[in-house]
Design an enzyme around this catalytic site. Structure first.
Site, PDB file in Angstrom:
ATOM      1  N   ASN A 137      -6.735   4.157 -11.073  1.00  0.00           N
ATOM      2  CA  ASN A 137      -5.473   4.417 -10.559  1.00  0.00           C
ATOM      3  C   ASN A 137      -4.366   3.565 -10.518  1.00  0.00           C
ATOM      4  OD1 ASN A 137      -6.209   2.497  -8.867  1.00  0.00           O
ATOM      5  ND2 ASN A 137      -7.142   3.872  -7.095  1.00  0.00           N
ATOM      6  N   HIS A 175      -4.158  -2.374  -7.531  1.00  0.00           N
ATOM      7  CA  HIS A 175      -5.120  -2.524  -6.424  1.00  0.00           C
ATOM      8  C   HIS A 175      -4.201  -3.353  -5.392  1.00  0.00           C
ATOM      9  CE1 HIS A 175      -8.636  -3.852  -4.199  1.00  0.00           C
ATOM     10  NE2 HIS A 175      -8.246  -5.156  -4.011  1.00  0.00           N
ATOM     11  N   ARG A 187       0.834  -1.223   0.304  1.00  0.00           N
ATOM     12  CA  ARG A 187      -0.128   0.094  -0.063  1.00  0.00           C
ATOM     13  C   ARG A 187       0.901   1.272  -0.032  1.00  0.00           C
ATOM     14  NH1 ARG A 187      -5.057  -0.892   0.263  1.00  0.00           N
ATOM     15  NH2 ARG A 187      -5.663   1.100   1.203  1.00  0.00           N
TER      16      ARG A 187
END
Length: 114
Positions: free
Chosen positions: A54, A57, A24
């Site tokens: 974006n 994931h 992340r």
């Protein structure tokens, strides 16, 4: 998950003690504008187009990761991996073969693990 991909994709299972938080961090913020301004070297900062496009994931929790792994890799047995393969990875008895895209056990002969 069915709306996650708008084109070709690659799915991976990342194996690391802190895989979720590390991945992340590499991805950057979900909001592309924020990623571009705050973390421009992140994946989303460099390649994200919009908040819904974006580029990447990542699961936000171990429970989400388990669900998503089961969806993308129905043949993968997570419990068996934790029992048999994860201890080998921790002890340095495995390495990642990038050409074959699999982990292999270090022995006299290379053995692929899927």
């Amino acid at each position: 998950l069915t709306q996650t991909c708008g084109g070709p994709m690659w799915a991976y299972i990342l194996a690391h003690e802190n895989a979720i938080s590390l991945w992340r961090s590499l991805m950057g913020p979900t909001k592309v504008f924020r990623a571009r301004n705050c973390v421009p070297d992140s994946i989303r900062g460099a390649y994200g187009l919009t908040d819904t496009r974006n580029t990447t994931h990542g699961s936000d929790s171990p429970a989400s990761a388990s669900r998503e792994i089961a969806f993308f890799f129905p043949e993968f047995n997570e419990q068996l991996w934790y029992q048999q393969e994860e201890p080998r990875l921790r002890c340095g008895q495995m390495y990642y073969n990038a050409e074959k895209r699999v982990h292999c056990v270090i022995r006299g002969e290379e053995t692929e693990l899927t």
